[in-house]
Design an enzyme around this catalytic site. Structure first.
Site, PDB file in Angstrom:
ATOM      1  N   ASN A 109      -3.247   2.763   2.907  1.00 18.82           N
ATOM      2  CA  ASN A 109      -1.835   2.927   3.275  1.00 18.82           C
ATOM      3  C   ASN A 109      -1.011   3.081   1.999  1.00 18.82           C
ATOM      4  O   ASN A 109      -1.406   2.611   0.936  1.00 18.82           O
ATOM      5  CB  ASN A 109      -1.362   1.669   4.024  1.00 18.82           C
ATOM      6  N   HIS A 111       2.813   2.084   0.686  1.00 19.21           N
ATOM      7  CA  HIS A 111       3.956   1.252   1.053  1.00 19.21           C
ATOM      8  C   HIS A 111       5.016   1.394  -0.033  1.00 19.21           C
ATOM      9  O   HIS A 111       4.697   1.327  -1.219  1.00 19.21           O
ATOM     10  CB  HIS A 111       3.511  -0.211   1.181  1.00 19.21           C
ATOM     11  N   SER A 138       3.068   1.241  -3.568  1.00 16.83           N
ATOM     12  CA  SER A 138       1.712   0.716  -3.729  1.00 16.83           C
ATOM     13  C   SER A 138       0.791   1.417  -2.747  1.00 16.83           C
ATOM     14  O   SER A 138       1.153   1.610  -1.579  1.00 16.83           O
ATOM     15  CB  SER A 138       1.669  -0.783  -3.408  1.00 16.83           C
ATOM     16  N   ASP A 147       0.504  -5.197   5.179  1.00 15.68           N
ATOM     17  CA  ASP A 147       0.904  -4.909   3.785  1.00 15.68           C
ATOM     18  C   ASP A 147       0.287  -5.878   2.770  1.00 15.68           C
ATOM     19  O   ASP A 147       0.862  -6.112   1.697  1.00 15.68           O
ATOM     20  CB  ASP A 147       2.443  -4.933   3.634  1.00 15.68           C
TER      21      ASP A 147
HETATM   22  C1  GAR Z   1       7.212   6.706   2.867  1.00 16.59           C
HETATM   23  O1  GAR Z   1       8.172   6.301   1.931  1.00 16.59           O
HETATM   24  C2  GAR Z   1       6.140   5.654   3.011  1.00 16.59           C
HETATM   25  O2  GAR Z   1       5.854   4.964   1.828  1.00 16.59           O
HETATM   26  C3  GAR Z   1       6.769   4.725   4.015  1.00 16.59           C
HETATM   27  O3  GAR Z   1       7.428   5.559   4.931  1.00 16.59           O
HETATM   28  C4  GAR Z   1       7.811   6.770   4.271  1.00 16.59           C
HETATM   29  C5  GAR Z   1       7.251   7.903   5.077  1.00 16.59           C
HETATM   30  O4  GAR Z   1       7.729   9.128   4.611  1.00 16.59           O
HETATM   31  N1  GAR Z   1       5.798   3.906   4.661  1.00 16.59           N
HETATM   32  C6  GAR Z   1       6.049   2.690   5.116  1.00 16.59           C
HETATM   33  O5  GAR Z   1       7.146   2.169   5.060  1.00 16.59           O
HETATM   34  C7  GAR Z   1       4.856   1.994   5.736  1.00 16.59           C
HETATM   35  N2  GAR Z   1       5.148   0.623   5.986  1.00 16.59           N
HETATM   36  P1  GAR Z   1       6.942  10.461   4.946  1.00 16.59           P
HETATM   37  O6  GAR Z   1       6.774  10.500   6.460  1.00 16.59           O
HETATM   38  O7  GAR Z   1       7.847  11.547   4.456  1.00 16.59           O
HETATM   39  O8  GAR Z   1       5.628  10.428   4.226  1.00 16.59           O
END
Ligand code: GAR
Length: 215
Positions: A109, A111, A138, A147
């Site tokens: 994942n 985060h 991360s 997480d």
């Molecule tokens: C990203 O910033 C990712 O790190 C975060 O959501 C966004 C998705 O953007 N993920 C989380 O918060 C997971 N807990 P994207 O759909 O444009 O890749």
């Protein structure tokens, strides 16, 4: 070289997914994208995947009703598409322990914080509230606790005096787009593995995938 087949789980925009799809176009990439699965049928990322000619699967979590049902459907779709690795890229559903156990060591994942700080949602706001001076993202193996899986690599940005959650998100995101394809490449090449809850690196290059972003 046989490429590892990767299933990507998304819930929305899909910009991290798009960075992985782009990287997989390179001849020397160690992985190929087997499918993109979203728990939201209206996720814009699904259309990006379709436009790239990738199998895009919508599994509506509301229609499926329970976490068990969603995870079972995701698992089936991953197997049907021959996925060997699973990458969560903005996938915003909490997964069941059973599902996580099936993919342990093969599921990662990204985060948007420097874990173990700022788990959960609104990570940029959390960082600003806490007054930390650096922030970032991360990449970690997924474990039963949210997480909290073994960290593989982190990308660090400075927090400026004028930053708000939006400007911070906009500076962290390009770092996510750099670090995620690099980590997935190393995982697909077998240079990173999970052992007894810790990340094990086969070589210095795999251990130094972290990024200190300037500016
Ligand atoms: C990203 O910033 C990712 O790190 C975060 O959501 C966004 C998705 O953007 N993920 C989380 O918060 C997971 N807990 P994207 O759909 O444009 O890749």
């Amino acid at each position: 070289m046989s490429r590892k087949r990767v299933g990507i789980l998304i819930s929305g925009r899909g910009s991290n997914m798009a960075s992985l799809v782009d990287a997989a176009r390179r001849d020397d990439c160690a992985y190929e994208i087997a499918c993109v699965i979203s728990n939201r049928p209206d996720a814009p990322g699904l259309q990006i995947a379709r436009n790239a000619g990738i199998e895009a699967v919508a599994l509506d979590h509301k229609a499926l009703g329970t976490r068990d049902a969603l995870d079972a459907a995701i698992h089936e779709a991953l197997l049907a598409n021959g996925a060997e690795l699973v990458v969560c890229a903005g996938f915003m559903r909490i997964m069941t322990g059973d599902f996580i156990a099936k993919w342990e060591g093969s599921m990662i994942n990204i985060h948007p914080s420097l874990l173990p700080l700022f788990k959960g949602l609104d990570t940029h706001e959390q960082a600003l509230q806490a007054g930390v001076r650096v922030h970032g993202c991360s990449v970690h193996f997924i474990s039963a606790e949210l997480d909290a899986g073994a960290i593989i690599a982190q990308g660090v940005v400075k927090i400026g005096l004028d930053d708000d959650a939006d400007t911070l998100a906009a500076r962290v995101l390009p770092v996510e787009h750099l670090i995620y394809p690099a980590v997935l490449g190393a995982l697909a090449e077998g240079r990173i593995r999970l052992e007894n809850g810790q990340t094990v690196f086969a070589d210095d290059d795999a251990a130094s995938l972290s990024i200190l972003a300037t500016g």
